[in-house]
Every structure is written in C-alpha cells, then in structure tokens.
Design an enzyme around this catalytic site. Structure first.
Site, PDB file in Angstrom:
ATOM      1  N   ASP A   1       0.843  -1.194   0.000  1.00  0.00           N
ATOM      2  CA  ASP A   1       0.000   0.000   0.000  1.00  0.00           C
ATOM      3  C   ASP A   1       0.878   1.243   0.000  1.00  0.00           C
ATOM      4  O   ASP A   1       1.978   1.221  -0.562  1.00  0.00           O
ATOM      5  CB  ASP A   1      -0.917  -0.034   1.230  1.00  0.00           C
ATOM      6  CG  ASP A   1      -2.247   0.671   1.009  1.00  0.00           C
ATOM      7  OD1 ASP A   1      -2.234   1.908   0.815  1.00  0.00           O
ATOM      8  OD2 ASP A   1      -3.288   0.010   1.037  1.00  0.00           O
TER       9      ASP A   1
ATOM     10  N   HIS B   1      -4.027   6.103   3.664  1.00  0.00           N
ATOM     11  CA  HIS B   1      -4.614   4.926   3.034  1.00  0.00           C
ATOM     12  C   HIS B   1      -4.055   3.624   3.598  1.00  0.00           C
ATOM     13  O   HIS B   1      -4.812   2.722   4.003  1.00  0.00           O
ATOM     14  CB  HIS B   1      -4.382   5.000   1.524  1.00  0.00           C
ATOM     15  CG  HIS B   1      -5.169   4.034   0.717  1.00  0.00           C
ATOM     16  ND1 HIS B   1      -4.756   2.750   0.485  1.00  0.00           N
ATOM     17  CD2 HIS B   1      -6.352   4.172   0.058  1.00  0.00           C
ATOM     18  CE1 HIS B   1      -5.642   2.129  -0.279  1.00  0.00           C
ATOM     19  NE2 HIS B   1      -6.622   2.981  -0.569  1.00  0.00           N
TER      20      HIS B   1
ATOM     21  N   SER C   1     -11.040  -0.458  -1.350  1.00  0.00           N
ATOM     22  CA  SER C   1      -9.808  -0.489  -0.561  1.00  0.00           C
ATOM     23  C   SER C   1     -10.086  -0.870   0.881  1.00  0.00           C
ATOM     24  O   SER C   1      -9.250  -1.504   1.540  1.00  0.00           O
ATOM     25  CB  SER C   1      -9.123   0.880  -0.592  1.00  0.00           C
ATOM     26  OG  SER C   1      -8.511   1.117  -1.828  1.00  0.00           O
TER      27      SER C   1
END
Length: 399
Positions: A149, A215, A386
């Site tokens: 990621d 994220h 996600s």
C-alpha cells in the site's frame, strides 16, 4: 434452482432417516462427534423413557448422581461416578434400555468482544461475524499479512504492537550495535535495516505512511489494530503481524516495478521462513496497471506458489470487471481473491465494481472506521473497495 431443489431434497431425506429410524440410533453412532466439542468433565445430560423413579433406578445401575432435574423437558443433569470419563459414561448410558437420549454437558461461550472503545462503530466486523470467529481464535503473532500500500504508520498506538519486525534486523550485531539502525544488511536479503518492511517506490527500507489520506494506515487497522487494549478500534485479528510494504508514493502512484518488487519481497520472506499467509492489495487500475501486466501477474503467481493468498480490490468505478478487466484483481490467478464493497445493508456499494465471474465476493467498504496517520495516532472513516479488501485479507489470516 437445481442446487436449491437438491438441497431441499437432501434435507427432507435426512429428516426422514433421522426421525424415521430413531433419534437414539443416530446418537449412538455419533459419540465421537459429540466428544469433539468442549464439555464439563464428569457430567452428562440424560433423558429417560420412563418416570423419575425409574430414572433414579437407572442412575443407580451406573453409580451416578442426579444434580438437577428439568421436568418440563424431561432431561436430568447427572454427575458420573468418580473416575468415569464422559466417553465411558456416554457408552454406559446408551447401553441402558431405559435411556432415550444422552449427551455431554456442553460448554458455551459468550461471543468475544474486545474492550476497544470504538468497537461499536465497526459494523463491518459484525457483518462478517468476527465476534463468532473470535470464540475460536483472535489471531496469532505467528501469522504475517503483507500490506502492499502507501506505507503504514508503524508508530500508531493501535498498530505498533502488531507490526512485523524482521528478526534478521533486530537485536545486536557482532559489534554490539543495534541491527535496526547499523546501516548493514544483517540478514543478507538485499535490504539495509528493513525492520518493518520495505519502501519499493522510493527504494529504501522505511515503509512509513507519508500520505495525507492515511490509506495504508487505514487498511492496516482493519487487518490488525490491536484488540482488547482499551484503545481506539480493533482489527479482525486482535493479534497478528503486519508487514509494511510501501509500493506507492504519497500521492497514491506506483509502478509495475514497485508492485512487482513488493510481491517479490513478500514471497522472498515467505521462503526464508517468515509465515506470510496473505497480501492485502487495496489498489489497481490506472496508473498502476491500465492493461494486462504480465510482469505483475508473474509476481503474483510466484507469491501464490510460495503459499500466499493475494487479496485484491475490485475497483471503485461501478465497472463490470467481466467486460472490462481491472487489474490486478481480474488476473486469472488461483491465489487471487477479488473483493467488491458492500454497505451497511449488505447491498453492493454504489461505487463498487462487480463481475459475476471475475469478482469473488464482497465485504464491508462503506464508512469504515480505522486507524489513520497523525502524530499521536488517530482514527477516521473511509470508503472504497480499498476498505473492503482488508476485511478479507485479515479473515484469511484468521483462518
């Protein structure tokens, strides 16, 4: 419809066999199955064919003692004679003509729930029935999930204890220096001081999340925010080891080389004895892989051949991935699980891509609360496939 009809037919036939041939016959043949669960030692529950007086006479034949009667349903809680096992007691009681049914005094557990204060806001964990799974296991420090990621805030209060630490880069070297900071590739894996993982986009060994939208830190929190520590949230795994692989820059952009190297690192560590069981891949499509990327597919297949399950987001463009593939989720690779996003009502999220053949399942991905990157560690809501993907990756790890 055919499968439903066959299932209904099976149930009907089973019911006829079960009750037509007598419940006691099936039970007598299933003692071993009953003993697989947890039960109170030295006790049984017994149902007799006759009245209470006859039942006590039956007990005396074996030397047991009635602890409690349940007259409304005809059952009795019985203490076995000293030294008699539950298995032996089952066999002895089943052999008596006055006994209709007998079983262990099974142990039931309350559904495990952690004391993390924001657990009640994690609807996704309830949707995937995590509390029921936690009665079996809450995870293991011996299981590693590689989160490919934008990096991870490995200093976060709710993540640090569950971060993977490379055993080859921790402790002291021959000169008494800390391997984590000595500037040496102590374990000979090609990376210097790769303690928490690696950064394949910036070509260093510090996979710290430096993005403004957290994220990677958010996906890691769903995988394994520390459970039952009285802080913030909890991951599907209360205990796990998160390997941080930063394959994308702060703006969210990666490359074929950066993601290929990410899978290479996970597979290499797996082959070096690190128990990497899954990768989480909450990324895809342009600019990473706008078309079929054979190098990336080969890297994913290699990780799969090493024994790693690769969980990939299906995408957020409400696209039919059967008609217009979205990579890497759409690669025809046996190690890939492609994940769409569902909402609080178990409907497909409006943004989520889909595909009857190319998308395997859906997981909660709307309004997901998890860890985010700040100085002291914080928490926030994000939506997307996600967010759905780590629900699946961490379920793989829990299994």
């Amino acid at each position: 419809m055919k499968s439903i009809f066959r299932y209904a037919l099976f149930v009907a036939v089973f019911a006829l066999l079960f009750y037509g041939n007598g419940h006691t016959q099936l039970q007598k043949a299933d003692v071993n199955a009953m003993l697989r669960g947890e039960y109170v030692q030295g006790e049984l529950l017994v149902k007799y064919k006759g009245d209470a007086a006859k039942s006590r006479t039956t007990i005396e034949q074996i030397g047991g003692e009635t602890l409690r009667d349940f007259p409304d349903i005809g059952w009795h809680q019985v203490r076995l004679p000293a030294g008699m096992t539950v298995a032996e007691g089952l066999q002895r009681y089943q052999a008596l003509t006055g006994v209709q049914q007998v079983q262990p005094n099974f142990i039931y557990h309350t559904l495990a729930t952690p004391n993390d204060p924001q657990f009640g806001s994690l609807y996704g964990l309830t949707k995937i029935q995590a509390p029921a799974a936690w009665d079996t296991t809450t995870g293991s420090a011996n299981v590693v999930v590689a989160d490919i990621d934008l990096g991870v805030d490995y200093n976060h209060e709710d993540l640090n204890a569950n971060m993977w630490r490379n055993p080859g880069e921790t402790g002291l070297d021959a000169n008494g220096n800390d391997k984590a900071t000595n500037g040496i590739d102590d374990d000979g894996d090609g990376y210097v001081d790769d303690v928490y993982g690696v950064d394949t986009i910036n070509h260093d060994s510090d996979p710290l999340d430096d993005s403004s939208f957290s994220h990677g830190t958010h996906t890691s929190g769903t995988i394994g925010a520390v459970g039952n520590n009285g802080k913030g949230v909890v991951g599907v795994n209360w205990t796990v080891r998160i390997m941080a692989i930063k394959s994308h820059d702060a703006a969210g952009n990666g490359s074929s080389a950066s993601v290929v190297e990410a899978f290479h690192y996970a597979a290499m560590m797996r082959r070096r004895g690190i128990n990497v069981r899954a990768t989480n891949n909450s990324w895809g499509g342009a600019p990473e892989a706008p078309a079929f990327d054979q190098a990336l597919k080969d890297a994913i297949d290699d990780a799969g051949n090493a024994g790693i399950v690769n969980v990939c987001a299906a995408g957020n463009s409400n696209n039919d991935n059967d008609a217009n593939p979205f990579y890497p989720a759409s690669y025809d690779s046996p190690s890939i699980i492609s994940v769409a996003a569902s909402d609080q009502n178990d409907n497909k999220a409006g943004f989520s891509s889909y595909g009857a053949n190319s998308v395997d399942l859906a997981a909660p991905g709307v309004g997901i609360l998890s860890t985010i990157r700040t100085v002291n560690g914080s928490y926030g809501f994000l939506s997307g496939t996600s967010m759905a993907t780590p629900h699946v990756a961490c379920a793989v790890a829990l299994v």
